[in-house]
Design a protein around this motif. Structure first.
Motif, short mmCIF file in Angstrom:
data_model
loop_
_atom_site.label_atom_id
_atom_site.label_comp_id
_atom_site.label_asym_id
_atom_site.label_seq_id
_atom_site.Cartn_x
_atom_site.Cartn_y
_atom_site.Cartn_z
N SER A 1 0.82 -1.22 0.00
CA SER A 1 0.00 0.00 0.00
C SER A 1 0.85 1.26 0.00
N VAL A 2 1.94 1.26 0.77
CA VAL A 2 2.82 2.44 0.81
C VAL A 2 3.48 2.66 -0.54
N ILE A 3 3.91 1.57 -1.18
CA ILE A 3 4.51 1.69 -2.52
C ILE A 3 3.49 2.27 -3.50
N GLN A 4 2.29 1.70 -3.50
CA GLN A 4 1.25 2.17 -4.42
C GLN A 4 0.92 3.64 -4.19
N THR A 5 0.70 4.01 -2.94
CA THR A 5 0.30 5.37 -2.60
C THR A 5 1.35 6.39 -3.01
N LYS A 6 2.61 6.09 -2.75
CA LYS A 6 3.69 7.04 -3.08
C LYS A 6 3.91 7.16 -4.59
N LEU A 7 3.81 6.06 -5.31
CA LEU A 7 3.94 6.11 -6.77
C LEU A 7 2.77 6.90 -7.38
N ILE A 8 1.58 6.67 -6.87
CA ILE A 8 0.39 7.37 -7.38
C ILE A 8 0.50 8.87 -7.15
N ARG A 9 0.93 9.26 -5.97
CA ARG A 9 1.07 10.69 -5.64
C ARG A 9 2.17 11.34 -6.48
N THR A 10 3.27 10.64 -6.68
CA THR A 10 4.40 11.21 -7.40
C THR A 10 4.13 11.38 -8.88
N PHE A 11 3.60 10.34 -9.49
CA PHE A 11 3.42 10.34 -10.94
C PHE A 11 2.00 10.67 -11.38
N ASP A 12 1.14 11.04 -10.43
CA ASP A 12 -0.25 11.38 -10.74
C ASP A 12 -0.93 10.24 -11.50
N LEU A 13 -0.89 9.06 -10.90
CA LEU A 13 -1.56 7.88 -11.47
C LEU A 13 -2.93 7.79 -10.81
N PRO B 1 10.58 12.79 -0.96
CA PRO B 1 11.65 13.76 -1.17
C PRO B 1 11.36 14.69 -2.34
N GLU B 2 11.72 15.97 -2.21
CA GLU B 2 11.45 16.96 -3.25
C GLU B 2 12.14 16.63 -4.56
N GLU B 3 13.29 15.98 -4.50
CA GLU B 3 14.05 15.68 -5.72
C GLU B 3 13.28 14.75 -6.65
N VAL B 4 12.36 13.96 -6.10
CA VAL B 4 11.60 13.01 -6.92
C VAL B 4 10.80 13.75 -7.98
N HIS B 5 10.15 14.83 -7.59
CA HIS B 5 9.32 15.60 -8.52
C HIS B 5 10.17 16.20 -9.63
N LEU B 6 11.36 16.67 -9.29
CA LEU B 6 12.25 17.26 -10.29
C LEU B 6 12.70 16.21 -11.31
N ILE B 7 13.01 15.01 -10.82
CA ILE B 7 13.41 13.93 -11.72
C ILE B 7 12.24 13.55 -12.63
#
Length: 309
Positions: free
Chosen positions: A150-162, A211-217
């Motif tokens: 669930s943590v993996i899914q939630t963080k990937l969804i938030r980061t990549f707007d899935l 981490p903020e760097e994720v969005h920049l990448i």
């Protein structure tokens, strides 16, 4: 705990480990397309594999030189369901769930059939790029595994707007999320071989924030696609402003008075939508569409009186 590479999705069927697993698309970037758990990963991957061959899984028209997140991510998209529907019409997304169907259909474009065109896309482009990684858990428990999942899914969804699973809001595009409110796990797990933005996420699952760097990448990875979406957005905005300047009531709700005027001009004076447009301040196509909808809704009785609407 460390991630173990199980090989292609066909090879991963032979694994017997228990724990969390991810299906990764090896294209332009190595993107996570599904996250799951099982007490027998090989058996579960076999279900995925056979589901793909039947058309009972989601498939993207993405090969070795494509970024599958170009289709999965709805970043800078206002209406993600409409966006996914347009992708489906262009044969870029086959949307299906795990529900077994004798004749699977695309949930986003139901006139499409799997054996027509989509089977070739699966076998020639998408399936050969899928590999599996597993996180074996020595003392496997469904509760522990689903928390990591669930943590993996939630963080990937938030980061990549899935966003939601196309038109099924209760499902995640990465699979069902058992613990949607969970934001971290309590131990550090090194990332498997995936794209650089996702690696940072996996390496920081034990922290609540991303981490903020994720969005920049991420912005750098999808820079061309994001630029194209912004241009399309500006084009749509300009077209809308142009219509607003030409038709004073463009986009506004229809009033009872307008509907009565439309009925009288259409029935009593037999005026065409292009001429009605001048009186109502609306696009002729919007007027024609309103007439069609009113006919369907009232079985043509609104032409006698709008009380039938």
């Amino acid at each position: 705990m460390n991630w173990r590479y199980l090989g292609s999705i066909a090879d991963a069927r032979n694994s017997g480990c228990s724990g969390v697993y991810i299906i990764v698309h090896q294209g332009l970037f190595e993107r996570v397309v599904y996250v799951g758990v099982s007490n027998n990963v090989g058996r579960r991957v076999t279900e995925h594999y056979e589901g793909y061959l039947r058309g009972n899984r989601t498939i993207y028209n993405a090969g070795s030189n494509d970024d599958v997140y170009r289709f999965m991510s709805s970043y800078k998209i206002h209406n993600h369901t409409k966006y996914y529907q347009n992708l489906a019409k262009e044969y870029n997304v086959w949307a299906s769930t795990t529900v077994y169907l004798d004749c699977p259909k695309n949930l986003l474009s139901e006139e499409q059939y799997f054996c027509h065109h989509w089977k070739d896309i699966l076998l020639d482009r998408y399936l050969p790029q899928l590999v599996v990684w597993a996180l074996p858990l020595a003392n496997y428990s469904y509760e522990k595994a689903t928390k990591i999942e669930s943590v993996i899914q939630t963080k990937l969804i938030r980061t990549f707007d899935l966003r939601g699973f196309f038109n099924l809001k209760q499902l995640s595009i990465l699979g069902k999320i058992e613990h949607p409110s969970l934001s971290k796990i309590w131990y550090d797990i090194p990332a498997p071989k995936i794209d650089s933005a996702s690696q940072v996420i996996f390496n920081n699952l034990h922290y609540r924030d991303i981490p903020e760097e994720v969005h920049l990448i991420f912005l750098e990875q999808l820079s061309e696609e994001i630029s194209l979406r912004e241009k399309n957005k500006q084009k749509i905005h300009s077209a809308r402003n142009s219509k607003i300047s030409r038709y004073e009531n463009y986009g506004k709700p229809w009033t009872q008075a307008e509907l009565e005027k439309l009925r009288v001009m259409l029935v009593d004076f037999k005026i065409k939508p292009s001429e009605i447009s001048v009186y109502l301040g609306r696009d002729p196509r919007a007027i024609a569409k309103r007439i069609i909808n009113n006919d369907k809704l009232s079985n043509n009785k609104w032409r006698e009186s709008i009380k039938w609407l």
